[in-house]
Scaffold this active site. Structure first.
Site, PDB file in Angstrom:
ATOM      1  CB  SER A   1      -0.871  -0.004   1.259  1.00 22.00           C
ATOM      2  OG  SER A   1      -1.553   1.224   1.399  1.00 22.00           O
TER       3      SER A   1
ATOM      4  CE1 TYR B   1      -4.047  -2.187   5.074  1.00 19.22           C
ATOM      5  CE2 TYR B   1      -3.086  -0.065   4.466  1.00 19.22           C
ATOM      6  CZ  TYR B   1      -3.669  -1.262   4.107  1.00 19.22           C
ATOM      7  OH  TYR B   1      -3.864  -1.538   2.776  1.00 19.22           O
TER       8      TYR B   1
HETATM    9  N1  LIG Z   1      -8.766  -0.610  -0.993  1.00 20.30           N
HETATM   10  C1  LIG Z   1      -7.750   0.222  -1.067  1.00 20.30           C
HETATM   11  O1  LIG Z   1      -7.904   1.443  -1.249  1.00 20.30           O
HETATM   12  C2  LIG Z   1      -6.348  -0.314  -0.967  1.00 20.30           C
HETATM   13  C3  LIG Z   1      -5.277   0.573  -1.087  1.00 20.30           C
HETATM   14  C4  LIG Z   1      -3.981   0.084  -1.005  1.00 20.30           C
HETATM   15  C5  LIG Z   1      -3.760  -1.269  -0.801  1.00 20.30           C
HETATM   16  N2  LIG Z   1      -4.816  -2.098  -0.644  1.00 20.30           N
HETATM   17  C6  LIG Z   1      -4.531  -3.509  -0.420  1.00 20.30           C
HETATM   18  O2  LIG Z   1      -5.084  -4.243  -1.486  1.00 20.30           O
HETATM   19  C7  LIG Z   1      -5.511  -5.538  -1.031  1.00 20.30           C
HETATM   20  C8  LIG Z   1      -6.986  -5.721  -1.357  1.00 20.30           C
HETATM   21  O3  LIG Z   1      -7.703  -4.647  -0.768  1.00 20.30           O
HETATM   22  P1  LIG Z   1      -9.260  -4.509  -0.998  1.00 20.30           P
HETATM   23  O4  LIG Z   1      -9.665  -3.144  -0.552  1.00 20.30           O
HETATM   24  O5  LIG Z   1      -9.614  -5.006  -2.334  1.00 20.30           O
HETATM   25  O6  LIG Z   1      -9.750  -5.543   0.134  1.00 20.30           O
HETATM   26  P2  LIG Z   1     -11.216  -5.892   0.619  1.00 20.30           P
HETATM   27  O7  LIG Z   1     -12.258  -5.465  -0.345  1.00 20.30           O
HETATM   28  O8  LIG Z   1     -11.321  -5.442   2.052  1.00 20.30           O
HETATM   29  O9  LIG Z   1     -11.140  -7.496   0.574  1.00 20.30           O
HETATM   30  C9  LIG Z   1     -10.270  -8.155   1.427  1.00 20.30           C
HETATM   31  C10 LIG Z   1     -10.373  -9.618   1.099  1.00 20.30           C
HETATM   32  O10 LIG Z   1      -9.526 -10.334   1.993  1.00 20.30           O
HETATM   33  C11 LIG Z   1     -10.315 -11.271   2.743  1.00 20.30           C
HETATM   34  N3  LIG Z   1      -9.697 -11.400   4.046  1.00 20.30           N
HETATM   35  C12 LIG Z   1      -9.483 -10.449   4.973  1.00 20.30           C
HETATM   36  N4  LIG Z   1      -8.865 -10.951   6.042  1.00 20.30           N
HETATM   37  C13 LIG Z   1      -8.688 -12.273   5.787  1.00 20.30           C
HETATM   38  C14 LIG Z   1      -8.099 -13.330   6.509  1.00 20.30           C
HETATM   39  N5  LIG Z   1      -7.595 -13.152   7.724  1.00 20.30           N
HETATM   40  N6  LIG Z   1      -8.063 -14.559   5.937  1.00 20.30           N
HETATM   41  C15 LIG Z   1      -8.570 -14.762   4.685  1.00 20.30           C
HETATM   42  N7  LIG Z   1      -9.135 -13.781   3.954  1.00 20.30           N
HETATM   43  C16 LIG Z   1      -9.196 -12.567   4.505  1.00 20.30           C
HETATM   44  C17 LIG Z   1     -11.724 -10.655   2.744  1.00 20.30           C
HETATM   45  O11 LIG Z   1     -12.762 -11.578   2.983  1.00 20.30           O
HETATM   46  P3  LIG Z   1     -13.278 -11.869   4.484  1.00 20.30           P
HETATM   47  O12 LIG Z   1     -13.430 -10.549   5.169  1.00 20.30           O
HETATM   48  O13 LIG Z   1     -14.551 -12.618   4.285  1.00 20.30           O
HETATM   49  O14 LIG Z   1     -12.217 -12.706   5.118  1.00 20.30           O
HETATM   50  C18 LIG Z   1     -11.776 -10.166   1.302  1.00 20.30           C
HETATM   51  O15 LIG Z   1     -11.988 -11.232   0.409  1.00 20.30           O
HETATM   52  C19 LIG Z   1      -5.232  -5.560   0.474  1.00 20.30           C
HETATM   53  O16 LIG Z   1      -3.993  -6.191   0.692  1.00 20.30           O
HETATM   54  C20 LIG Z   1      -5.170  -4.092   0.835  1.00 20.30           C
HETATM   55  O17 LIG Z   1      -4.372  -3.878   1.982  1.00 20.30           O
HETATM   56  C21 LIG Z   1      -6.100  -1.660  -0.746  1.00 20.30           C
END
Ligand SMILES: NC(=O)c1ccc[n+]([C@@H]2O[C@H](COP(=O)([O-])OP(=O)(O)OC[C@H]3O[C@@H](n4cnc5c(N)ncnc54)[C@H](OP(=O)(O)O)[C@@H]3O)[C@@H](O)[C@H]2O)c1
Length: 177
Positions: free
Chosen positions: A141, A154
């Site tokens: 991130s 985080y």
């Molecule tokens: N969204 C942003 O703006 C952003 C920005 C920078 C980086 N990122 C990174 O990009 C990646 C994806 O982000 P996103 O926003 O697309 O995520 P998201 O929509 O919150 O989805 C997270 C996914 O991970 C699963 N998950 C969470 N904790 C888990 C665990 N302990 N074991 C197994 N599965 C788990 C969730 O399902 P369950 O909750 O059902 O487990 C879900 O499928 C992450 O690594 C995040 O840190 C995101």
């Protein structure tokens, strides 16, 4: 990525967000997929959608749980190894996020276990299942680089994952980390 039914990817956090988007892209290319998430309902909905295009194994569980990681390894063995591993599962921590001075340390440990330790643990468990030239993607991130107030938990976990990835790449030149 190559169009191929002989390629397999494991994507953690494949039930929504970036993990599901990547799974959809690889499904279009007919890659075999293994996906996980804690919530079975959303995971199974993702599986049903992706299965219209390709073979999908969905295993509900928590990446911090060693038994769940072992179930993922078993699925990978059945598929004959991995061409890509995407560690996308991640947690933000408390919302709103507290300042570091107020950060509950038990929650910080959970954030680190999920965002740093679990991706490495999965790579360790899968090391003999990673095909030559495997693509290992650990999703970090901008919060791991920029010093945003309130993002200390985080953000520092993502900084650790970023550096861990650089060193894994240096230590394993046969992988594309
Ligand atoms: N969204 C942003 O703006 C952003 C920005 C920078 C980086 N990122 C990174 O990009 C990646 C994806 O982000 P996103 O926003 O697309 O995520 P998201 O929509 O919150 O989805 C997270 C996914 O991970 C699963 N998950 C969470 N904790 C888990 C665990 N302990 N074991 C197994 N599965 C788990 C969730 O399902 P369950 O909750 O059902 O487990 C879900 O499928 C992450 O690594 C995040 O840190 C995101």
């Amino acid at each position: 990525m190559t169009q191929s039914t002989s390629h397999t990817a494991l994507i953690t956090g494949g039930s929504r967000g970036l993990g599901l988007a990547l799974a959809r892209g690889l499904a279009q290319l007919r890659w075999n997929l293994i996906i996980d998430a804690r919530g079975a309902e959303a995971l199974n909905a993702a599986r049903d959608e992706l299965a219209r295009l390709t073979s999908v194994i969905a295993i509900a569980g928590d990446v911090t749980d060693a038994a769940h990681r072992e179930a993922l390894v078993e699925a990978v063995v059945k598929k004959g190894g991995l061409d890509a591993l995407v560690n996308s599962a991640s947690i933000l921590g408390p919302s709103p996020q507290p300042s570091l001075l107020e950060y509950p340390l038990d929650v910080l440990e959970r954030v680190y276990r999920t965002n740093v330790i679990a991706p490495l643990a999965l790579i360790q468990a899968l090391r003999y299942q990673l095909k030559p030239g495997v693509c290992v993607i650990n999703i970090t991130s901008d919060a791991g680089v920029e010093a945003y107030e309130g993002w200390g938990g985080y953000g520092s976990s993502k900084a650790a994952l970023e550096q861990l990835s650089h060193i894994l790449a240096a230590e394993n030149p046969g992988w594309r980390v």
